[in-house]
Scaffold this motif. Structure first.
Motif, short mmCIF file in Angstrom:
data_model
loop_
_atom_site.label_atom_id
_atom_site.label_comp_id
_atom_site.label_asym_id
_atom_site.label_seq_id
_atom_site.Cartn_x
_atom_site.Cartn_y
_atom_site.Cartn_z
N LEU B 262 0.86 -1.18 0.00
CA LEU B 262 0.00 0.00 0.00
C LEU B 262 0.90 1.24 0.00
O LEU B 262 1.89 1.27 0.72
CB LEU B 262 -0.88 -0.01 1.26
CG LEU B 262 -1.99 1.02 1.33
CD1 LEU B 262 -3.12 0.65 0.38
CD2 LEU B 262 -2.52 1.15 2.74
N LEU B 308 -7.26 5.64 4.67
CA LEU B 308 -6.83 4.35 4.14
C LEU B 308 -7.96 3.33 4.16
O LEU B 308 -8.03 2.46 3.30
CB LEU B 308 -5.63 3.83 4.94
CG LEU B 308 -4.32 4.57 4.66
CD1 LEU B 308 -3.23 4.07 5.58
CD2 LEU B 308 -3.90 4.38 3.21
N LEU B 321 -2.56 0.45 -4.42
CA LEU B 321 -2.45 -0.88 -3.85
C LEU B 321 -1.74 -1.74 -4.89
O LEU B 321 -2.17 -1.79 -6.04
CB LEU B 321 -3.86 -1.41 -3.56
CG LEU B 321 -3.97 -2.66 -2.70
CD1 LEU B 321 -3.45 -2.41 -1.30
CD2 LEU B 321 -5.42 -3.12 -2.65
N VAL B 341 -7.94 -5.04 2.40
CA VAL B 341 -7.53 -4.01 3.35
C VAL B 341 -8.52 -4.03 4.52
O VAL B 341 -9.66 -3.64 4.37
CB VAL B 341 -7.52 -2.61 2.71
CG1 VAL B 341 -7.08 -1.56 3.72
CG2 VAL B 341 -6.61 -2.59 1.50
#
Lengths: 324, 512
Positions: B262, B308, B321, B341
């Protein structure tokens, strides 16, 4: 009638019409600044209107009527306080209950006692508040241009409760700003735990505020029945207690803006009354109902779009419970 | 004890307090010598705060005696505590944010029905106290607009203004940077030098060792030990707190991080009021790496997690990503979860759980659409329960009862439920906020081991915590946030607390 005279008449009725709103809105302000939400303003005013009309009729004294109205409203306030402060109940439920109680009880009692479909007998003479002429009113109307008629119509010639209601605005502002009680009250509506840990009784402060709220509702309700009208009519508060709540929010819980908001609503009412039966250029005759709906419409519009960020007292509506 | 010895400033004898089924204090006794700093340690729920609330008159004890300077007193309200010379700085400040500093200090001791005269006197007295203790403050500032460090200063001044001889501080350093905490400790020393008595409640053993003269340990509502600080050690205290041996150090094998997973580039965030919350954030998370975010609460950590996790949309910059920039359609929690995520929110009770739901229902929160939990739009309670039971066994959730309302679990077990839910899904990136806030030491150990295990499994982990110790113990790299900017980065092996403290406070290391 020249334009100054017309303006003076409209402003005069603005003053008269905004009094019940002003009383109720200040009442709501006191209650909410202490952290107790009160949607029972309407019911308290209604009960006060009924009590004051009955007692004024029986005693023949408007002032005794006012006293009875205030007592009735304070009694309902204490019921609300008992539910909301002592028993930490839901403040909305308690307020709704008071509104329903007042709406029903006034009509039932009125019918039982006087048999006039819920009305009370009309008040005459001393049983109604007379208009007070301030000094030089008649003289000013004749001699001073523009300001003269304004003074004579708008400032002078109202009943005592009108002056009391308007005096309550600076009184509220001063007490909140410059007294120990005011400081503690502002604090208890924001963070009751801070007041509690400072060694001051949260319940005591809130009961104080709720009683002041009752007194002001009593003044507003009594004015409706014993001064503006000559007796009690079923549902005569006609939602003013709710419009007052809107005015408090609109004014961001501050006294002087509350006054301005109430005057604005009063002005709308006054204009609406003057517009009845008048043919407007380009529109024609406006239906009475449409005009009467104006203040309510205005309430919705103001609340929906025109308020900046209204920040209520942080603890408003929350019963105070120590952690756990 | 000889008659000649001065009476202790505070003596509590046999204090008991019960909240419903919970015995919060059980026959607690305590002696605090005048002119000392006395620490009270214990895990969350050990009864420290309850005991102090009783001393401060916030709760009434069911049984027990309080003596102040040898004289038996009854303290039924905070007013009586203040009159007895006790002042308290609460963990959650007892301040009115919409009022000025001066108003807050005066509240309750206004000195007359009208404010005017009292206000003048209060202003003078406040200036004197500020000068005497080096606690500068603007009396006319609105409390809500002050940073938390200064708000705490107002709380301390409030207690001193009321003439407190005994000052109780409940977890005072939770909101402070390390340099601010050092300042506070210096102040506590100055206060005791003037004969005042300080009680410090904390769960940070380092602070106990640094500043106290004596320390008392509480566990499950009882006093376990009274010790002289010089004669004990952090390990001994931790053992007394938990009742068994604990590993204070996290065992972390060295590991070389994998490829970047990330990445954030030039990310900025403005909130609804137009205030900049994050600016120019450049950050890369690699597989098998824990990146710790150090900072005082409110400096952009929450916003970093929110951006995020897809809960807030950055006003500038991009997030990618596996080297692919995420489009607007992918920047929402559901899409990000599908991409691997996962997010363990900072406030589990507000954002991580519906505490009114059963534990089993919370175990599938956000994954309701999963076919494993029922056909089509229907949910199968039995399958959900079975899933929860398996998760509870794997994560040692106690009690292992899927039907129990989530609010009834302890903080540590609630956190394990959230952890189980998010980790079970084999994340590629794990965003963790305050993993051990309000969690007892035993559960902290468990959670830390889990996070390390995920790192071993190649998950990229972003760890946000206000506990600098935790960040330093777990992370491979540490970034410091101050005012929404990254003020520095250190490899964990080279980081030391003083250096990080300066970064957190916004003093860049290079300039020093």
């Amino acid at each position: 009638m020249d334009w100054a005279q017309t303006l003076a008449v409209i402003l005069d009725s603005t003053i008269r019409l905004s009094v019940p709103l002003l009383c109720a809105a200040l009442a709501g302000l006191w209650s909410e600044r202490s952290g107790v939400v009160d949607i029972g303003l309407e019911g308290k005013m209604l009960m006060a209107a009924f009590a004051s009309a009955v007692i004024a009729h029986q005693s023949g004294s408007a002032w005794t009527g006012l006293g009875a109205g205030i007592l009735a409203a304070v009694a309902l306030s204490l019921v609300h306080g008992f539910a909301a402060i002592t028993w930490r109940g839901n403040q909305i439920v308690s307020g709704v209950a008071i509104n329903m109680l007042a709406a029903g009880l006034t009509i039932i009692l009125g019918n039982a006692w006087f048999g006039q479909g819920g009305r009370t007998p009309s008040l005459e003479g001393e049983a109604r508040f007379a208009d007070l002429a301030l000094p030089f009113a008649a003289w000013a109307r004749e001699t001073v241009p523009v300001l003269g008629p304004l003074y004579a119509e708008m400032v002078s010639g109202h009943a005592a409760p009108v002056y009391l209601a308007f005096a309550a605005v600076p009184a509220t502002a001063l007490v909140l700003r410059h007294t120990r009680f005011g400081l503690r009250l502002r604090a208890v509506g924001e963070n009751p735990a801070a007041v509690d840990t400072a060694g001051v009784s949260v319940a005591g402060l809130r009961y104080g505020a709720v009683i002041i709220c009752g007194v002001l509702c009593g003044l507003g309700g009594s004015y409706l029945a014993v001064s503006q009208s000559a007796g009690f009519l079923p549902h005569m508060t006609a939602g003013k207690g709710f419009i007052a709540l809107a005015a408090v929010i609109f004014a961001n819980w501050r006294p002087v803006p509350v006054l301005l908001a109430c005057l604005l609503f009063g002005l709308l009412d006054a204009v609406a009354i003057r517009l009845q039966g008048v043919s407007l250029p380009g529109i024609g005759l406006v239906p009475v109902q449409a005009i009467q709906a104006l203040p309510y419409l205005m309430t919705v519009i103001l609340l929906a779009g025109f308020i900046g960020r209204a920040t209520p007292p942080r603890a408003s509506g929350l019963p105070y419970v120590k952690e756990r | 004890m000889s008659e000649a010895a001065a009476a202790p400033a505070i003596e509590l004898i046999g204090i008991s307090k019960r909240f419903g089924p919970v015995q919060a204090n059980d026959g607690v006794s305590l002696q605090v010598a005048a002119g000392t700093v006395h620490g009270i340690v214990g895990e969350n729920g050990a009864g420290k705060s309850t005991l102090m609330s009783i001393l401060y008159g916030f709760y009434a004890a069911d049984a027990g005696t309080i003596r102040i300077a040898g004289r038996e007193v009854e303290i039924r309200s905070s007013g009586e505590a203040i009159a007895a010379g006790i002042g308290m700085v609460h963990q959650h400040f007892m301040l009115v944010e919409t009022l000025s500093v001066l108003d807050n200090i005066m509240l309750g001791v206004e000195g007359g029905a009208l404010l005017r005269g009292g206000m003048r006197r209060a202003r003078a007295e406040l200036a004197r106290l500020s000068g005497a203790y080096g606690l500068a403050i603007d009396p006319d500032a609105l409390v809500g607009e002050l940073p938390v460090g200064l708000q705490q200063r107002v709380e301390i001044l409030k207690a001193l203004y009321r003439g407190a001889d005994i000052l109780i501080l409940d977890e005072p350093t939770a909101v402070l940077t390390p340099p601010e905490a050092d300042q506070l400790f210096a102040l506590l020393r100055a206060l005791t030098a003037q004969g005042k008595t300080v009680i410090l409640i904390t769960h940070k053993l380092r602070e106990i060792m640094a500043v106290t003269d004596h320390v008392s340990v509480m566990r499950r509502g009882r006093m376990i030990a009274h010790l002289a600080t010089a004669a004990t050690s952090p390990a001994a205290l931790a053992e007394a707190m938990v009742g068994r041996r604990v590993l204070l150090r996290v065992e972390k094998p060295p590991r070389r991080p994998g490829p970047p997973v990330l990445a954030m580039q030039g990310v900025g965030l403005r909130d609804a009021r137009g205030v900049t919350r994050l600016s120019e954030i450049d950050l890369v998370l690699r597989a098998g790496e824990i990146v710790g975010v150090a900072g005082v609460a409110g400096n952009g950590q929450s916003e970093l997690l929110a951006v995020l996790a897809g809960l807030a949309q950055p006003s500038r910059g991009e997030i990618s990503l596996d080297g692919r920039v995420l489009g607007p359609a992918e920047r929402n929690p559901a899409a990000l979860r599908r991409l691997g995520v996962m997010h363990i929110p900072e406030d589990r009770q507000k954002d991580g759980l519906v505490t009114a739901f059963s534990a089993a229902e919370n175990c599938i929160l956000g994954y309701h659409d999963d076919a494993a939990f029922g056909p089509g739009p229907l949910l199968s309670p039995s399958r959900i329960r079975r899933h929860a039971r398996a998760a509870f066994a794997a994560y040692d959730v106690r009690p292992p009862d899927p039907e129990l309302k989530t609010a009834k679990f302890s903080g540590g077990n609630q956190q394990k439920i959230v952890l189980a839910r998010e980790i079970e899904r084999a994340p590629r990136v794990l965003l963790v906020g305050q993993p051990t806030r309000g969690v007892d030491i035993g559960a902290i150990e468990f959670i830390h081991r889990r996070l390390i295990a995920l790192r071993e499994a190649g998950v990229a982990i972003l760890l946000v915590s206000v506990e600098l110790d935790e960040v330093m113990a777990l992370s491979d790299r540490i970034i410091a946030l101050c005012g929404g900017r990254i003020t520095g980065e250190r490899a964990a092996a080279e980081a030391d607390e003083r250096d990080l403290g300066l970064l957190i406070a916004g003093v860049t290391g290079e300039a020093a």
